[in-house]
Every structure is written in structure tokens, then in C-alpha cells.
Scaffold this motif. Structure first.
Motif, short mmCIF file in Angstrom:
data_model
loop_
_atom_site.label_atom_id
_atom_site.label_comp_id
_atom_site.label_asym_id
_atom_site.label_seq_id
_atom_site.Cartn_x
_atom_site.Cartn_y
_atom_site.Cartn_z
N LYS A 157 -14.09 -50.15 -6.51
CA LYS A 157 -15.01 -49.01 -6.34
C LYS A 157 -14.99 -48.21 -7.62
O LYS A 157 -13.94 -48.06 -8.25
CB LYS A 157 -14.54 -48.14 -5.16
CG LYS A 157 -15.42 -46.96 -4.86
CD LYS A 157 -16.75 -47.40 -4.29
CE LYS A 157 -17.61 -46.21 -3.87
NZ LYS A 157 -18.96 -46.62 -3.49
N THR A 181 -13.07 -36.83 -3.67
CA THR A 181 -13.99 -37.97 -3.52
C THR A 181 -13.20 -39.27 -3.42
O THR A 181 -13.51 -40.14 -2.59
CB THR A 181 -14.97 -38.02 -4.71
OG1 THR A 181 -15.69 -36.79 -4.77
CG2 THR A 181 -15.94 -39.17 -4.59
N TYR A 185 -13.00 -41.89 -0.17
CA TYR A 185 -13.25 -43.34 -0.24
C TYR A 185 -12.06 -44.14 0.29
O TYR A 185 -12.23 -45.06 1.09
CB TYR A 185 -13.56 -43.78 -1.69
CG TYR A 185 -13.51 -45.28 -1.78
CD1 TYR A 185 -14.51 -46.07 -1.22
CD2 TYR A 185 -12.42 -45.94 -2.35
CE1 TYR A 185 -14.44 -47.45 -1.22
CE2 TYR A 185 -12.33 -47.33 -2.37
CZ TYR A 185 -13.36 -48.07 -1.80
OH TYR A 185 -13.26 -49.44 -1.80
N SER A 188 -11.87 -44.05 4.02
CA SER A 188 -12.91 -44.85 4.67
C SER A 188 -12.62 -46.35 4.50
O SER A 188 -12.92 -47.14 5.39
CB SER A 188 -14.29 -44.50 4.11
OG SER A 188 -14.42 -44.98 2.79
N ALA A 189 -12.05 -46.73 3.37
CA ALA A 189 -11.76 -48.14 3.09
C ALA A 189 -10.57 -48.65 3.91
O ALA A 189 -10.43 -49.85 4.11
CB ALA A 189 -11.49 -48.35 1.61
#
Length: 191
Positions: A157, A181, A185, A188-189
Motif C-alpha cells: 500500500k 491514515t 489502513y 482495515s487490512a
């Protein structure tokens, strides 16, 4: 420019490691490769225009340092801060930032966020993130601000400020490369 799925460049970082010495600067040179840092590991790397610069010193490095343990708890092996500065400048910046130095013999820096000197911009160029601020700030070649997750030498990412490189940019965007941020991520991953 690096994108998700890209392989990171194979470069040598010119670092300084602690040695057994009574000298006031008890370090010696050690070449460290991209493979040694990133192969078989999942790491967060954030890159910035320069040590001792305002946004980098006031927000980005302190934010990642404060979030270090939480980032590591989300399946990350290490957190690196990269700048087109030499090993001497990076160490002094870390000390000035109040980062806790790793005093172990052979140690290469600090206990939490590791500062990576890319003095010759080899990694930065290989990532396609080299930017020149010659007329705007007199910086010369530096790294554009970005953050990424590297998974076994591949970009999993990537977040790039301003959507891409803007040479001699008067603005210094800082909206998507912060630790919040990155944490969002990683959370969520991991679901």
C-alpha cells in the motif's frame, strides 16, 4: 513512480552502528541493503523532504514515534523513516527529537522508529520519488513525502501527498502520510 505491487529498489544504505569505544562518537560505518531491511518482513516506511524541517519534525516523525507500538501490533515488523540526508544528520535529528537511542553494540539507531539515511537518494530515485526544490527552498534533490507498507520487498500500500510529485512545490502537503491514515489502513487490512 512506485505503485502497489512494485518491488522496492535494491540499494545500499550507508549507516553508522554503535561500537565498543570511549570516543564521543562511538560508531563505525556499516552498509545495510534493502534486502536486509525488507526481505521476508512487513514494514511501514514513511519518507519525507528533510530532517529538521518543520512538518517532518513537528508532526510526521513524532506521530509515528507515538504510534510505534500500535503499528507494530498490527502485523508490522518495523517502522522506518527515510530522508535524503546522511547518517550523521539523521542521528542528530533523532536525538533532537528526543528519540530513545539504542545503546546496544552493533545497534543502528533508535529503539522505536528507525531513521534510514538515503544520503545519495538511491532508494528515493528507485522509488520514483525524487523531487527537486532548488528555486523554491534551495533543498536540491529530496524525497517527495509518501508512506507505504512494504511486504517482502513489494509495495503493499502507498500513500503519496498531493497525488504525485510537484517539483519546486510552494505547498508542503501533509494529508495522507500521517500515522492516523496508516493506522486506519493497517486496521482495515487486518480484518
Amino acid at each position: 513512480m512506485a505503485k502497489e505491487g512494485s518491488t522496492v529498489p535494491s540499494v545500499i544504505f550507508k549507516t553508522r552502528v554503535r561500537i565498543d569505544s570511549k570516543d564521543e562518537n562511538p560508531f563505525d560505518w556499516k552498509d545495510v541493503t534493502s534486502d536486509e531491511l525488507f526481505k521476508g518482513k512487513r514494514c511501514v516506511l514513511f519518507a519525507l523532504p528533510g530532517a529538521f524541517t518543520p512538518t517532518c519534525s513537528s508532526f510526521q516523525l513524532p506521530g509515528y514515534e507515538a504510534a510505534y507500538e500500535e503499528i507494530k501490533s498490527l502485523g508490522i515488523d518495523e517502522v522506518y523513516c527515510l530522508s535524503v540526508n546522511d547518517a550523521f544528520v539523521m542521528r542528530q535529528w533523532g536525538l533532537k527529537q528526543g528519540l530513545e537511542e539504542d545503546m546496544t553494540l552493533g545497534a543502528n539507531g533508535f529503539k522505536k522508529v528507525k531513521l534510514l539515511p538515503d544520503g545519495a537518494a538511491a532508494f528515493t530515485r528507485g522509488m520514483g520519488m525524487s523531487c527537486v526544490w532548488d528555486t523554491e527552498r534551495g533543498f536540491g534533490e529530496r524525497s517527495w513525502r509518501y508512506s507505504c507498507v512494504l511486504n517482502d520487498m513489494k509495495v503493499e500500500k502507498i500513500f503519496i501527498e498531493g497525488g504525485g510529485i510537484t517539483p519546486n512545490s510552494a505547498a508542503d502537503p501533509y494529508e495522507v502520510t500521517d500515522e492516523k491514515t496508516m493506522l486506519a489502513y493497517l486496521k482495515s487490512a487486518s480484518k
